[in-house]
Scaffold this motif. Structure first.
Motif, PDB file in Angstrom:
ATOM      1  N   ALA A  27       0.525  -0.751  -0.243  1.00  0.00           N
ATOM      2  CA  ALA A  27      -0.181   0.188  -0.439  1.00  0.00           C
ATOM      3  C   ALA A  27       0.954   1.119   0.417  1.00  0.00           C
ATOM      4  O   ALA A  27       0.412   2.327  -0.641  1.00  0.00           O
ATOM      5  CB  ALA A  27      -1.212  -0.167   1.117  1.00  0.00           C
ATOM      6  N   PHE A  28       2.114   1.555   0.774  1.00  0.00           N
ATOM      7  CA  PHE A  28       3.057   2.676   0.938  1.00  0.00           C
ATOM      8  C   PHE A  28       3.457   2.627  -0.729  1.00  0.00           C
ATOM      9  O   PHE A  28       3.741   3.851  -1.019  1.00  0.00           O
ATOM     10  CB  PHE A  28       3.836   1.911   2.019  1.00  0.00           C
ATOM     11  N   GLY A  35      -0.409   4.694  -7.681  1.00  0.00           N
ATOM     12  CA  GLY A  35      -1.697   3.451  -7.892  1.00  0.00           C
ATOM     13  C   GLY A  35      -1.059   2.531  -9.278  1.00  0.00           C
ATOM     14  O   GLY A  35      -1.327   1.487  -9.352  1.00  0.00           O
ATOM     15  N   LEU A  36       0.769   3.063  -9.857  1.00  0.00           N
ATOM     16  CA  LEU A  36       0.382   1.838 -10.806  1.00  0.00           C
ATOM     17  C   LEU A  36       2.208   1.047 -10.626  1.00  0.00           C
ATOM     18  O   LEU A  36       1.939   0.793 -11.253  1.00  0.00           O
ATOM     19  CB  LEU A  36       1.420   3.156 -11.589  1.00  0.00           C
ATOM     20  N   PHE A  37       2.189   0.901  -9.185  1.00  0.00           N
ATOM     21  CA  PHE A  37       3.263   0.506  -8.622  1.00  0.00           C
ATOM     22  C   PHE A  37       3.444  -1.115  -9.535  1.00  0.00           C
ATOM     23  O   PHE A  37       4.880  -1.551 -10.345  1.00  0.00           O
ATOM     24  CB  PHE A  37       3.687  -0.278  -7.266  1.00  0.00           C
ATOM     25  N   LEU A  38       2.669  -1.853  -8.692  1.00  0.00           N
ATOM     26  CA  LEU A  38       2.711  -3.008  -9.769  1.00  0.00           C
ATOM     27  C   LEU A  38       2.622  -3.652 -10.907  1.00  0.00           C
ATOM     28  O   LEU A  38       2.728  -4.605 -11.038  1.00  0.00           O
ATOM     29  CB  LEU A  38       1.651  -4.794  -9.074  1.00  0.00           C
ATOM     30  N   ALA A  39       2.151  -2.706 -11.596  1.00  0.00           N
ATOM     31  CA  ALA A  39       1.566  -3.040 -13.228  1.00  0.00           C
ATOM     32  C   ALA A  39       2.964  -3.371 -14.230  1.00  0.00           C
ATOM     33  O   ALA A  39       2.692  -3.661 -15.191  1.00  0.00           O
ATOM     34  CB  ALA A  39       0.261  -2.051 -13.033  1.00  0.00           C
ATOM     35  N   ARG A  40       3.655  -2.551 -13.517  1.00  0.00           N
ATOM     36  CA  ARG A  40       5.302  -2.376 -15.097  1.00  0.00           C
ATOM     37  C   ARG A  40       6.748  -2.449 -14.534  1.00  0.00           C
ATOM     38  O   ARG A  40       6.468  -2.077 -13.079  1.00  0.00           O
ATOM     39  CB  ARG A  40       4.550  -1.537 -15.683  1.00  0.00           C
ATOM     40  N   LEU A  41       7.359  -2.223 -15.128  1.00  0.00           N
ATOM     41  CA  LEU A  41       9.027  -2.436 -14.639  1.00  0.00           C
ATOM     42  C   LEU A  41       9.031  -0.523 -14.369  1.00  0.00           C
ATOM     43  O   LEU A  41       7.727   0.552 -14.728  1.00  0.00           O
ATOM     44  CB  LEU A  41       9.616  -2.672 -16.012  1.00  0.00           C
ATOM     45  N   PRO A  42       9.470  -0.048 -13.537  1.00  0.00           N
ATOM     46  CA  PRO A  42      10.621   0.558 -13.294  1.00  0.00           C
ATOM     47  C   PRO A  42      10.398   1.990 -14.770  1.00  0.00           C
ATOM     48  O   PRO A  42       9.446   3.263 -15.130  1.00  0.00           O
ATOM     49  CB  PRO A  42      11.930   1.573 -12.639  1.00  0.00           C
ATOM     50  N   GLU A  43      10.834   1.690 -15.972  1.00  0.00           N
ATOM     51  CA  GLU A  43      11.117   2.417 -17.052  1.00  0.00           C
ATOM     52  C   GLU A  43       9.594   2.668 -17.822  1.00  0.00           C
ATOM     53  O   GLU A  43       9.511   3.981 -17.596  1.00  0.00           O
ATOM     54  CB  GLU A  43      12.415   1.266 -17.950  1.00  0.00           C
ATOM     55  N   GLN A  44       9.135   1.872 -17.553  1.00  0.00           N
ATOM     56  CA  GLN A  44       7.744   1.623 -18.777  1.00  0.00           C
ATOM     57  C   GLN A  44       6.926   2.407 -17.163  1.00  0.00           C
ATOM     58  O   GLN A  44       5.811   3.255 -17.668  1.00  0.00           O
ATOM     59  CB  GLN A  44       7.114   0.460 -18.162  1.00  0.00           C
ATOM     60  N   PHE A  45       6.806   2.340 -16.006  1.00  0.00           N
ATOM     61  CA  PHE A  45       5.979   3.202 -15.468  1.00  0.00           C
ATOM     62  C   PHE A  45       6.359   4.862 -15.022  1.00  0.00           C
ATOM     63  O   PHE A  45       5.244   5.294 -15.313  1.00  0.00           O
ATOM     64  CB  PHE A  45       6.251   3.004 -13.614  1.00  0.00           C
ATOM     65  N   LYS A  46       7.691   5.125 -15.456  1.00  0.00           N
ATOM     66  CA  LYS A  46       8.146   7.198 -15.918  1.00  0.00           C
ATOM     67  C   LYS A  46       7.777   7.461 -17.563  1.00  0.00           C
ATOM     68  O   LYS A  46       6.870   8.274 -16.963  1.00  0.00           O
ATOM     69  CB  LYS A  46      10.096   7.258 -15.527  1.00  0.00           C
ATOM     70  N   LYS A  47       7.175   6.393 -18.019  1.00  0.00           N
ATOM     71  CA  LYS A  47       6.137   6.907 -19.204  1.00  0.00           C
ATOM     72  C   LYS A  47       4.936   6.780 -19.146  1.00  0.00           C
ATOM     73  O   LYS A  47       4.442   7.702 -19.426  1.00  0.00           O
ATOM     74  CB  LYS A  47       6.694   5.891 -20.385  1.00  0.00           C
ATOM     75  N   ASP A  48       4.435   5.929 -18.037  1.00  0.00           N
ATOM     76  CA  ASP A  48       2.850   5.588 -18.255  1.00  0.00           C
ATOM     77  C   ASP A  48       2.420   6.743 -17.340  1.00  0.00           C
ATOM     78  O   ASP A  48       1.394   6.766 -16.553  1.00  0.00           O
ATOM     79  CB  ASP A  48       2.219   4.326 -18.063  1.00  0.00           C
ATOM     80  N   ARG A  49       3.113   7.136 -16.697  1.00  0.00           N
ATOM     81  CA  ARG A  49       2.845   7.796 -14.553  1.00  0.00           C
ATOM     82  C   ARG A  49       1.567   8.810 -14.986  1.00  0.00           C
ATOM     83  O   ARG A  49       0.775   8.732 -14.518  1.00  0.00           O
ATOM     84  CB  ARG A  49       3.912   8.720 -14.125  1.00  0.00           C
ATOM     85  N   ARG A  58      -4.965   3.203 -11.649  1.00  0.00           N
ATOM     86  CA  ARG A  58      -3.868   4.367 -11.093  1.00  0.00           C
ATOM     87  C   ARG A  58      -5.388   4.367  -9.685  1.00  0.00           C
ATOM     88  O   ARG A  58      -5.358   4.114  -8.471  1.00  0.00           O
ATOM     89  CB  ARG A  58      -3.916   5.853 -11.478  1.00  0.00           C
ATOM     90  N   ASN A  59      -6.166   4.846 -10.365  1.00  0.00           N
ATOM     91  CA  ASN A  59      -8.232   4.752  -8.774  1.00  0.00           C
ATOM     92  C   ASN A  59      -7.634   3.185  -8.317  1.00  0.00           C
ATOM     93  O   ASN A  59      -7.889   3.235  -7.170  1.00  0.00           O
ATOM     94  CB  ASN A  59      -8.848   5.051  -9.948  1.00  0.00           C
ATOM     95  N   ALA A  60      -7.629   2.483  -9.144  1.00  0.00           N
ATOM     96  CA  ALA A  60      -7.968   1.373  -8.390  1.00  0.00           C
ATOM     97  C   ALA A  60      -6.560   1.096  -6.909  1.00  0.00           C
ATOM     98  O   ALA A  60      -7.439   0.775  -6.139  1.00  0.00           O
ATOM     99  CB  ALA A  60      -7.822  -0.468  -9.640  1.00  0.00           C
ATOM    100  N   GLY A  61      -5.443   1.053  -7.646  1.00  0.00           N
ATOM    101  CA  GLY A  61      -4.017   1.827  -6.977  1.00  0.00           C
ATOM    102  C   GLY A  61      -4.171   2.248  -5.468  1.00  0.00           C
ATOM    103  O   GLY A  61      -4.305   1.768  -3.996  1.00  0.00           O
ATOM    104  N   GLN A  62      -5.077   3.705  -5.665  1.00  0.00           N
ATOM    105  CA  GLN A  62      -4.549   4.423  -4.637  1.00  0.00           C
ATOM    106  C   GLN A  62      -5.803   4.076  -3.884  1.00  0.00           C
ATOM    107  O   GLN A  62      -6.657   4.147  -2.309  1.00  0.00           O
ATOM    108  CB  GLN A  62      -5.637   5.865  -5.759  1.00  0.00           C
ATOM    109  N   ARG A  63      -6.885   3.188  -4.420  1.00  0.00           N
ATOM    110  CA  ARG A  63      -8.717   3.069  -3.692  1.00  0.00           C
ATOM    111  C   ARG A  63      -7.911   1.758  -2.590  1.00  0.00           C
ATOM    112  O   ARG A  63      -8.092   1.075  -1.526  1.00  0.00           O
ATOM    113  CB  ARG A  63      -9.639   2.521  -4.214  1.00  0.00           C
TER     114      ARG A  63
END
Length: 90
Positions: A27-28, A35-49, A58-63
């Motif tokens: 959760a942290f 909300g996007l931590f578990l969905a992708r690798l760090p490089e892809q996360f930076k692009k999709d943020r 994002r909403n699902a992760g935040q909820r």
């Protein structure tokens, strides 16, 4: 195995601390990454943020993060206090 000498109650307490700690860590991380931590690798996360295509994700992760932070900490504190009592009285 490390838990051979523990009785059933102690094993439940240790497992409870482990599970609640894991949930709080996830959760942290979800809160830090919006909300996007578990969905992708760090490089892809930076692009999709900030990509609007991932708003539902994002909403699902935040909820999930809000849900965990609302209900899990009391269980973590209870398991930690039980562990403390087991150390004191054993």
């Amino acid at each position: 195995m490390m838990l051979n000498h523990l009785d059933t109650f102690s094993t439940i307490v240790v497992a409870g601390i482990f599970v609640t700690s894991l949930l709080l860590l996830i959760a942290f991380l979800l809160r830090l990454t919006k909300g996007l931590f578990l969905a992708r690798l760090p490089e892809q996360f930076k692009k999709d943020r900030y990509d609007p295509r991932f708003a539902k994700e994002r909403n699902a992760g935040q909820r999930f993060s809000a849900l965990v932070f609302r209900y899990v900490p009391p269980f973590f504190v209870a398991f930690a206090l039980l562990q403390l009592l087991l150390f004191i009285f054993k």
